[in-house]
Structure formats: structure tokens, C-alpha cells
Scaffold this motif. Sequence first.
Motif, PDB file in Angstrom:
ATOM      1  N   GLY A   1       0.794  -1.221   0.000  1.00  0.00           N
ATOM      2  CA  GLY A   1       0.000   0.000   0.000  1.00  0.00           C
ATOM      3  C   GLY A   1       0.822   1.265   0.000  1.00  0.00           C
ATOM      4  O   GLY A   1       0.270   2.364   0.086  1.00  0.00           O
ATOM      5  N   GLU A   2       2.137   1.159  -0.104  1.00  0.00           N
ATOM      6  CA  GLU A   2       3.014   2.331  -0.035  1.00  0.00           C
ATOM      7  C   GLU A   2       3.592   2.730  -1.390  1.00  0.00           C
ATOM      8  O   GLU A   2       3.553   3.886  -1.762  1.00  0.00           O
ATOM      9  N   GLY A   3       4.202   1.794  -2.097  1.00  0.00           N
ATOM     10  CA  GLY A   3       4.864   2.113  -3.364  1.00  0.00           C
ATOM     11  C   GLY A   3       3.876   2.422  -4.474  1.00  0.00           C
ATOM     12  O   GLY A   3       2.710   2.050  -4.421  1.00  0.00           O
ATOM     13  N   ARG A   4       4.364   3.108  -5.492  1.00  0.00           N
ATOM     14  CA  ARG A   4       3.523   3.472  -6.629  1.00  0.00           C
ATOM     15  C   ARG A   4       3.362   2.298  -7.581  1.00  0.00           C
ATOM     16  O   ARG A   4       4.314   1.600  -7.878  1.00  0.00           O
ATOM     17  N   LEU A   5       2.158   2.133  -8.093  1.00  0.00           N
ATOM     18  CA  LEU A   5       1.854   1.074  -9.038  1.00  0.00           C
ATOM     19  C   LEU A   5       2.204   1.495 -10.461  1.00  0.00           C
ATOM     20  O   LEU A   5       2.630   0.680 -11.263  1.00  0.00           O
ATOM     21  N   PHE A   6       2.072   2.784 -10.757  1.00  0.00           N
ATOM     22  CA  PHE A   6       2.280   3.286 -12.110  1.00  0.00           C
ATOM     23  C   PHE A   6       3.565   4.092 -12.206  1.00  0.00           C
ATOM     24  O   PHE A   6       3.937   4.800 -11.285  1.00  0.00           O
ATOM     25  N   SER A   7       4.211   3.999 -13.380  1.00  0.00           N
ATOM     26  CA  SER A   7       5.402   4.811 -13.616  1.00  0.00           C
ATOM     27  C   SER A   7       5.085   5.996 -14.516  1.00  0.00           C
ATOM     28  O   SER A   7       5.864   6.925 -14.615  1.00  0.00           O
ATOM     29  N   GLY A   8       3.970   5.994 -15.187  1.00  0.00           N
ATOM     30  CA  GLY A   8       3.518   7.093 -16.026  1.00  0.00           C
ATOM     31  C   GLY A   8       2.018   7.210 -15.876  1.00  0.00           C
ATOM     32  O   GLY A   8       1.470   6.838 -14.844  1.00  0.00           O
ATOM     33  N   LEU A   9       1.359   7.673 -16.930  1.00  0.00           N
ATOM     34  CA  LEU A   9      -0.091   7.794 -16.854  1.00  0.00           C
ATOM     35  C   LEU A   9      -0.749   6.424 -16.721  1.00  0.00           C
ATOM     36  O   LEU A   9      -1.568   6.200 -15.841  1.00  0.00           O
ATOM     37  N   LEU A  10      -0.364   5.480 -17.586  1.00  0.00           N
ATOM     38  CA  LEU A  10      -0.941   4.137 -17.524  1.00  0.00           C
ATOM     39  C   LEU A  10       0.103   3.037 -17.488  1.00  0.00           C
ATOM     40  O   LEU A  10      -0.244   1.869 -17.365  1.00  0.00           O
ATOM     41  N   GLY A  11       1.378   3.375 -17.625  1.00  0.00           N
ATOM     42  CA  GLY A  11       2.436   2.363 -17.621  1.00  0.00           C
ATOM     43  C   GLY A  11       2.728   1.873 -16.208  1.00  0.00           C
ATOM     44  O   GLY A  11       2.852   2.660 -15.272  1.00  0.00           O
ATOM     45  N   LEU A  12       2.840   0.572 -16.064  1.00  0.00           N
ATOM     46  CA  LEU A  12       3.130  -0.004 -14.755  1.00  0.00           C
ATOM     47  C   LEU A  12       4.607   0.128 -14.421  1.00  0.00           C
ATOM     48  O   LEU A  12       5.458  -0.005 -15.303  1.00  0.00           O
ATOM     49  N   ALA A  13       4.884   0.351 -13.180  1.00  0.00           N
ATOM     50  CA  ALA A  13       6.262   0.315 -12.705  1.00  0.00           C
ATOM     51  C   ALA A  13       6.719  -1.141 -12.727  1.00  0.00           C
ATOM     52  O   ALA A  13       5.902  -2.056 -12.610  1.00  0.00           O
TER      53      ALA A  13
END
Length: 129
Positions: A28-40
Motif C-alpha cells: 500500500g506504499e509504493g507506486r503502481l504506475f510509472s507514467g499515466l498508464l504504464g506499470l512500474a
Amino acid sequence: MTGRQDQALYPPLPATTTGLRGRCPRCGEGRLFSGLLGLAPRCQACGLDFDFSDAGDGPAVFVIMIVGFIVVGLALFVEFSYGPPFWVHALLWVPLILGLSIGLLRPLKGLLIAQQYLHRAGPGQIEGT
């Protein structure tokens, strides 16, 4: 580490809060996305590899249904109540369609990915093969 093989000691988090906020479904802490819709590639906080996720066309289908319901309902109401010219409809509904579509796509994609993680969804397998 995929969602199916995940053995980390994290309490299960609600998919609605983590997914809609675009956060890692495990911590629940880190970001799921690296851009608008791109996944990290992975979570920055807990290191969960997001290779398990495959939202496919699901978020787009939900967005089409939700936005279509809202815009068609409003357009019919405006047409039958006021009867404006076509350019007024274009001026009203094109920005609304674009805004709602772009605004809903990312949260719904995050929600579907969080649901996949929570329920350990994976590719189908036929038993006995």
C-alpha cells in the motif's frame, strides 16, 4: 515474485483503496504506475514484482460503459429538455467524454490489478495435462 508465489508477511489490504489510489497491492506504499498508464516494474517500498498483472482491456471496457451511461443519459436529457443545436452538444459532451475517460482509466486499471493480486489470479490451467 508473483502474486501467486507471494509469501511475504504483509496483512491483506483492501483492493479498493490500494487500487484506486494507484498503490502497491501488497504494502500500500509504493507506486503502481510509472507514467499515466504504464506499470512500474516493481514496488519501490516492498519490492513486489508487478509481472503478475495483466489488466488487458478490462479497464477500457468499464470506462466505456460508465462514461457511455453518463454521457448518453445527460445528452438525451439536454436534447429533450432544451433542443440545442448540434454544436452545443459537441461543446458539452466531447470535453466531458475525454475528461471522464482519462480520469477513470488509471484508477480502474489499478483496481483490477489490485483485485488480481488479492485473489491470486493467473492464467487458466487445465487439470491433468
